[in-house]
Design a protein around this motif. Structure first.
Motif, PDB file in Angstrom:
ATOM      1  N   ALA A 102       0.837  -1.197   0.000  1.00 30.76           N
ATOM      2  CA  ALA A 102       0.000   0.000   0.000  1.00 30.76           C
ATOM      3  C   ALA A 102       0.877   1.253   0.000  1.00 30.76           C
ATOM      4  O   ALA A 102       1.018   1.930   1.008  1.00 30.76           O
ATOM      5  CB  ALA A 102      -0.933  -0.016   1.200  1.00 30.76           C
ATOM      6  N   GLY A 103       1.474   1.539  -1.120  1.00 27.14           N
ATOM      7  CA  GLY A 103       2.216   2.784  -1.234  1.00 27.14           C
ATOM      8  C   GLY A 103       3.721   2.611  -1.175  1.00 27.14           C
ATOM      9  O   GLY A 103       4.229   1.501  -1.117  1.00 27.14           O
ATOM     10  N   TYR A 104       4.421   3.741  -1.200  1.00 26.49           N
ATOM     11  CA  TYR A 104       5.881   3.710  -1.325  1.00 26.49           C
ATOM     12  C   TYR A 104       6.530   3.103  -0.085  1.00 26.49           C
ATOM     13  O   TYR A 104       5.986   3.144   1.019  1.00 26.49           O
ATOM     14  CB  TYR A 104       6.423   5.122  -1.537  1.00 26.49           C
ATOM     15  N   ASP A 105       7.721   2.600  -0.297  1.00 28.26           N
ATOM     16  CA  ASP A 105       8.440   1.878   0.738  1.00 28.26           C
ATOM     17  C   ASP A 105       9.225   2.854   1.625  1.00 28.26           C
ATOM     18  O   ASP A 105      10.442   2.960   1.540  1.00 28.26           O
ATOM     19  CB  ASP A 105       9.371   0.868   0.071  1.00 28.26           C
ATOM     20  N   LEU A 106       8.470   3.551   2.461  1.00 29.35           N
ATOM     21  CA  LEU A 106       9.085   4.518   3.372  1.00 29.35           C
ATOM     22  C   LEU A 106      10.011   3.822   4.371  1.00 29.35           C
ATOM     23  O   LEU A 106      11.038   4.372   4.775  1.00 29.35           O
ATOM     24  CB  LEU A 106       7.967   5.267   4.108  1.00 29.35           C
ATOM     25  N   ARG A 107       9.641   2.598   4.729  1.00 28.74           N
ATOM     26  CA  ARG A 107      10.469   1.837   5.677  1.00 28.74           C
ATOM     27  C   ARG A 107      11.903   1.713   5.170  1.00 28.74           C
ATOM     28  O   ARG A 107      12.858   2.093   5.858  1.00 28.74           O
ATOM     29  CB  ARG A 107       9.875   0.434   5.860  1.00 28.74           C
ATOM     30  N   ASP A 108      12.050   1.198   3.971  1.00 36.96           N
ATOM     31  CA  ASP A 108      13.400   0.964   3.473  1.00 36.96           C
ATOM     32  C   ASP A 108      14.120   2.257   3.120  1.00 36.96           C
ATOM     33  O   ASP A 108      15.351   2.273   3.034  1.00 36.96           O
ATOM     34  CB  ASP A 108      13.361   0.005   2.278  1.00 36.96           C
ATOM     35  N   LEU A 109      13.349   3.313   2.922  1.00 37.91           N
ATOM     36  CA  LEU A 109      13.981   4.612   2.687  1.00 37.91           C
ATOM     37  C   LEU A 109      14.615   5.131   3.977  1.00 37.91           C
ATOM     38  O   LEU A 109      15.733   5.667   3.971  1.00 37.91           O
ATOM     39  CB  LEU A 109      12.938   5.599   2.154  1.00 37.91           C
ATOM     40  N   LEU A 110      13.933   4.966   5.109  1.00 36.10           N
ATOM     41  CA  LEU A 110      14.508   5.416   6.387  1.00 36.10           C
ATOM     42  C   LEU A 110      15.636   4.488   6.850  1.00 36.10           C
ATOM     43  O   LEU A 110      16.612   4.952   7.437  1.00 36.10           O
ATOM     44  CB  LEU A 110      13.425   5.515   7.461  1.00 36.10           C
ATOM     45  N   ILE A 111      15.458   3.171   6.592  1.00 36.77           N
ATOM     46  CA  ILE A 111      16.533   2.239   6.954  1.00 36.77           C
ATOM     47  C   ILE A 111      17.739   2.538   6.076  1.00 36.77           C
ATOM     48  O   ILE A 111      17.625   2.638   4.861  1.00 36.77           O
ATOM     49  CB  ILE A 111      16.071   0.775   6.778  1.00 36.77           C
ATOM     50  N   GLY A 112      18.863   2.705   6.695  1.00 42.28           N
ATOM     51  CA  GLY A 112      20.081   3.014   5.946  1.00 42.28           C
ATOM     52  C   GLY A 112      20.275   4.488   5.661  1.00 42.28           C
ATOM     53  O   GLY A 112      21.300   4.862   5.100  1.00 42.28           O
ATOM     54  N   ALA A 113      19.324   5.327   6.027  1.00 37.40           N
ATOM     55  CA  ALA A 113      19.463   6.765   5.774  1.00 37.40           C
ATOM     56  C   ALA A 113      20.212   7.461   6.911  1.00 37.40           C
ATOM     57  O   ALA A 113      20.421   8.678   6.869  1.00 37.40           O
ATOM     58  CB  ALA A 113      18.099   7.410   5.555  1.00 37.40           C
ATOM     59  N   GLU A 114      20.602   6.704   7.914  1.00 37.78           N
ATOM     60  CA  GLU A 114      21.478   7.219   8.979  1.00 37.78           C
ATOM     61  C   GLU A 114      20.899   8.457   9.671  1.00 37.78           C
ATOM     62  O   GLU A 114      21.619   9.396  10.012  1.00 37.78           O
ATOM     63  CB  GLU A 114      22.889   7.481   8.429  1.00 37.78           C
ATOM     64  N   GLY A 115      19.601   8.446   9.876  1.00 41.96           N
ATOM     65  CA  GLY A 115      18.973   9.527  10.625  1.00 41.96           C
ATOM     66  C   GLY A 115      18.828  10.823   9.876  1.00 41.96           C
ATOM     67  O   GLY A 115      18.449  11.840  10.455  1.00 41.96           O
ATOM     68  N   THR A 116      19.064  10.809   8.559  1.00 43.18           N
ATOM     69  CA  THR A 116      18.980  12.063   7.800  1.00 43.18           C
ATOM     70  C   THR A 116      17.594  12.306   7.198  1.00 43.18           C
ATOM     71  O   THR A 116      17.353  13.392   6.665  1.00 43.18           O
ATOM     72  CB  THR A 116      20.015  12.089   6.646  1.00 43.18           C
ATOM     73  N   LEU A 117      16.714  11.306   7.256  1.00 41.26           N
ATOM     74  CA  LEU A 117      15.375  11.480   6.682  1.00 41.26           C
ATOM     75  C   LEU A 117      14.273  11.343   7.728  1.00 41.26           C
ATOM     76  O   LEU A 117      13.102  11.586   7.435  1.00 41.26           O
ATOM     77  CB  LEU A 117      15.144  10.453   5.555  1.00 41.26           C
ATOM     78  N   GLY A 118      14.635  10.917   8.917  1.00 40.92           N
ATOM     79  CA  GLY A 118      13.657  10.704   9.971  1.00 40.92           C
ATOM     80  C   GLY A 118      14.364  10.064  11.149  1.00 40.92           C
ATOM     81  O   GLY A 118      15.455   9.512  10.994  1.00 40.92           O
TER      82      GLY A 118
END
Lengths: 471, 471
Positions: free
Chosen positions: B191-207
């Protein structure tokens, strides 16, 4: 920002700048919905043969603010591959990008272009002694690009994950025509944001996938399958748990089949052999992939006997050979065909937390009964919590008799699923048929983030307009 | 947009609006780099106890344009958890959000707050008869929030995947203070874009990740381990391939250890027992998790004998019991300690396509020899293609003697890795130490998309300023 309708002049411009035969009139298959609900608008289709051609098409559409509808095999069930209205878009079919570019058996990976059919990818893997485990009924015509764009699921998710879990990297064209060359062979790479997983499942709204680096698995030394009659879904869930303890990592599929599925098969496909003499309320189809040293038949007998001793299993048939195993799968794969022949009032591709499933099924059936005496055919991928909970007219009735109840049925099922922490778009995606559901059920924070990402990566909104996020 | 330095007035404002004790002076541990290269600026730390407190802190910082440095266990190796310069930020430690909120053993999942240590998550899973397979040397102090923010790897990735593969969903605070409540128990949700995997590995820069729904696995009925001496990395790779064919899905770890690792251990940790009487050029440590019906010892003997017959295995020691298996792992885990005592000129966390590894190792060593007679200690997670390729002074020398060669060494290794399609940030992330590498080696299309996503989700740039993407 308003999009422009694709004009004959723009189509001529594209045709003049691309190799002959790249721009054509769309064929009916480019505009069709497999369930026949919507039809795309007649117009041109682009059939590029390279990522560079895709890039120049996207760049031209970006300049002209013309929408693009990426098209794989046309098998999507939620209208993601067609626009029935709005400014005429360009259909962008990847069907001529259908080469397996590279295969590295010793690295358990291959690189396939987006237009390869799933079957073609499976065959390339098999020819190299490997397994590409994604398995769908439509594998002969669906494409790997579409599988990734929708993060397709299927019957082997319980063991191997969905399409996302089988992808190392992508080549894709972004909304301004930029090519992202991300066909990595790496298993570990934490160099920046996860653009791969953002494009996977975005249904062509954030970029056009043109090729993928795919993960292969070793082929199990042997397979074994059984149909097990169970008294109720709770028993099926407990049996699954026992199977995973007895055979960790070896359960390739664990499909739930309702007695109604068998009844629908008997009504519409009498040539499909019914497995048990006595009708069973529920069945599971369990498929194992085992290392050579394990006794496959013994493993299944042990599972059945453990289940029977606990009252979880009523009866079982073990496939005696590959032919019989294939018959079990034919039974399973004919359920959607039977459903189409009966004609559903409303179909639901839902997922639930595993332990909510046993209570959900009767509760939803009971609540639906207050609307009309519907027949429910519930089947699906139990291990993933993913059910196809499809609602049909009473025996002898027709779906058209219930057209005015369709919205209420859908709302009832989806509201109940959402209240239990489930998803109303488990494996088929959102497409255009479910955009209102996303708005209704998605977490507001996630929805805002999705809109921000879409605006950032496709500011003109040319990529698959109206899919996933309605305008 | 320029950030403002955190002022005493702003700290007082935060303190007044949060429960007593939430805003404190940062302790040295909040400002330290484990390898001692950088130190964070002295200033306040926030220690919220709920996602709502995190949200109000982030919203206040957004209003004031004050940077936030999320802090987990402080074990990161690339400076993602500290800002040595720039406008003074608020350190946001999740250490008091350290509850395991829920556990569903029958669904193989649990929900843990970001500040739980990895050990705590492992223990909670074990207490429920399950396995949380992520395993790192720092598991006693690193936190699951940090593990997810950096998409941590470790020794069991070959079987269970990295942190990303072990997460179903997240609770997180976005840059404007919005809470995303995404702690799903679902295995399938499109159900929609994969926000989970976008935040994982973003090292705290997106959330800021505040909690996670984590995937558990069944505990293997038995484990078994062996140290196998091999003549060269090619032999190790072939042996891995044989192991995966003989024991599909049962190889939990397959670690490569160089002879230099053993030599460094002998030099700096003589109390660690050397496994073989004769020094071996290379070792692999193979760890299996098996179902109960398989003979563990026989499986390892068969693997060794198959390898020996092909000249791939020179010698082997099978762990006779859990104590000896733990000793093998102690040997492996002491390699970084030995490295620290020797003192590296430059350390590299790289990944390569598997089949490029055998040629890369001698080629990189040879090229480095043109700079100085360095000693190279190469070890790591062979099955993932992830090597720690660390460069040390000649015996008796000191890393400071080679300080002016450090950049050239790093450049040489990283350029060679990039030319082979590898990654220079395989499992430790980018942090602040490797942002220049991202700019140098990342695909330009991906980099542009990353910048667009960052600007969309954190327009003021307050989240972990300078990490992953330099200003």
């Amino acid at each position: 920002m308003a999009l422009n309708a694709l004009t004959p002049e723009f189509a001529a411009f594209l045709a003049a700048h691309l190799p002959e035969g790249t721009i054509r009139e769309a064929e009916p298959r480019h505009l069709a919905d497999p369930r026949g609900r919507w039809t795309g608008q007649a117009g041109p289709v682009a059939l590029p043969r390279s990522v560079e051609e895709v890039a120049s098409i996207v760049a031209a559409c970006a300049s002209a603010s013309v929408g693009i509808v990426p098209w794989g095999g046309g098998t999507g069930l939620v209208g993601g591959q067609l626009m029935a209205n709005g400014p005429l878009p360009l259909v962008l079919s990847l069907e001529r990008m259908n080469r397996v570019r590279d295969i590295f058996p010793e690295e358990n990976m291959l690189v396939a272009e987006a237009g390869c059919t799933l079957q073609q990818v499976q065959d390339a893997a098999a020819a190299a002694g490997r397994l590409f485990p994604l398995t769908l009924a439509s594998q002969g015509s669906c494409t790997i690009g579409g599988n990734l764009a929708t993060n397709a699921g299927g019957v082997n998710v319980i063991r191997y994950g969905n399409a996302r879990s089988l992808c190392l990297g992508l080549e894709a064209v972004l909304a301004d025509g930029t090519i992202w060359r991300g066909l990595t062979r790496l298993r570990k790479d934490n160099a920046g944001y996860d653009l791969r997983d953002l494009l996977i499942g975005a249904e062509g709204t954030l970029g056009v996938i043109t090729a993928a680096a795919l993960i292969l698995h070793p082929r199990p030394a042997q397979n074994a399958a059984a149909l097990i009659a169970v008294p109720h879904p709770t028993a099926a869930l407990t049996l699954l748990s026992i199977a995973q303890e007895q055979l960790p990592g070896m359960v390739s599929a664990f499909e739930l089949i309702s007695g109604m599925s068998l009844q629908f098969l008997a009504e519409t496909l009498p040539e499909v052999r019914q497995p048990f003499a006595e009708p069973s309320p529920w069945l599971v189809l369990v498929d194992l992939g085992l290392p050579e040293r394990l006794e496959a038949e013994q493993a299944l007998i042990r599972l059945y006997e453990t289940g029977a001793a606990k009252g979880l299993a009523l009866d079982a048939i073990l496939a005696q050979n590959e032919t019989q195993r294939a018959q079990f799968w034919t039974l399973r794969e004919n359920i959607p065909t039977a459903n189409r022949r009966i004609g559903a009032v409303s179909s639901h591709d839902i997922s639930l937390p595993l332990s909510e499933i046993p209570a959900f099924i009767p509760a939803a059936q009971k609540a639906l009964g207050d609307i009309a005496p519907f027949r429910v055919n519930c089947f699906g991928h139990l291990g993933d919590g993913n059910l196809h909970f499809n609602v049909f007219p009473p025996k002898g009735g027709h779906k058209d008799d219930h057209a005015d109840q369709r919205e209420a049925v859908k709302r009832l099922v989806h509201d109940m699923v959402a209240s239990l922490g489930g998803s109303v778009a488990a494996e088929h995606g959102v497409g255009r048929f479910k955009t209102a559901d996303i708005t209704r059920y998605a977490d507001p924070g996630k929805l805002a983030a999705m809109r921000a990402v879409k605006a950032a990566l496709d500011p003109a909104g040319i990529l698959n307009p109206g899919a996933v996020l309605a305008g």
